[in-house]
Design a protein around this motif. Structure first.
Motif, short mmCIF file in Angstrom:
data_model
loop_
_atom_site.label_atom_id
_atom_site.label_comp_id
_atom_site.label_asym_id
_atom_site.label_seq_id
_atom_site.Cartn_x
_atom_site.Cartn_y
_atom_site.Cartn_z
N MET A 1 0.84 -1.17 0.00
CA MET A 1 0.00 0.00 0.00
C MET A 1 0.89 1.24 0.00
N THR A 2 0.61 2.13 -0.91
CA THR A 2 1.29 3.42 -0.94
C THR A 2 0.29 4.50 -0.54
N LEU A 3 0.79 5.69 -0.26
CA LEU A 3 -0.11 6.79 0.07
C LEU A 3 -1.04 7.11 -1.10
N THR A 4 -0.54 6.95 -2.32
CA THR A 4 -1.36 7.17 -3.51
C THR A 4 -2.47 6.13 -3.61
N ASP A 5 -2.14 4.86 -3.32
CA ASP A 5 -3.15 3.80 -3.32
C ASP A 5 -4.24 4.12 -2.29
N LEU A 6 -3.82 4.53 -1.11
CA LEU A 6 -4.75 4.84 -0.03
C LEU A 6 -5.64 6.03 -0.42
#
Length: 74
Positions: A1-6
């Motif tokens: 999970m990346t911040l962009t995914d979140l």
């Protein structure tokens, strides 16, 4: 999970619980909460806590607390 995914998940769902985020990304709640807090600090997400009652609840116990994260940035 990346911040962009979140960010994408939050934008898509608008309002989610910590458990939903952890389950969706198959991670522990501590990691999910740390990443959610990033977006809270940036002002893109609002963290809200409220009482939840089940359909069979009499209301005497006060329900249980649930924390929600809501995307607020357009």
């Amino acid at each position: 999970m990346t911040l962009t995914d979140l960010r994408g998940f939050l934008r898509e769902r608008n309002r989610v619980s910590l458990g939903e985020v952890a389950g969706h990304f198959n991670t522990d709640q501590g990691t999910a909460e740390s990443m959610l807090d990033h977006w809270v600090r940036k002002g893109s997400v609002e963290k809200k806590t409220g009482d939840v009652f089940s359909s069979t609840c009499c209301g005497k116990c006060g329900g249980h607390k649930v924390t929600w994260y809501q995307w607020i940035e357009g």
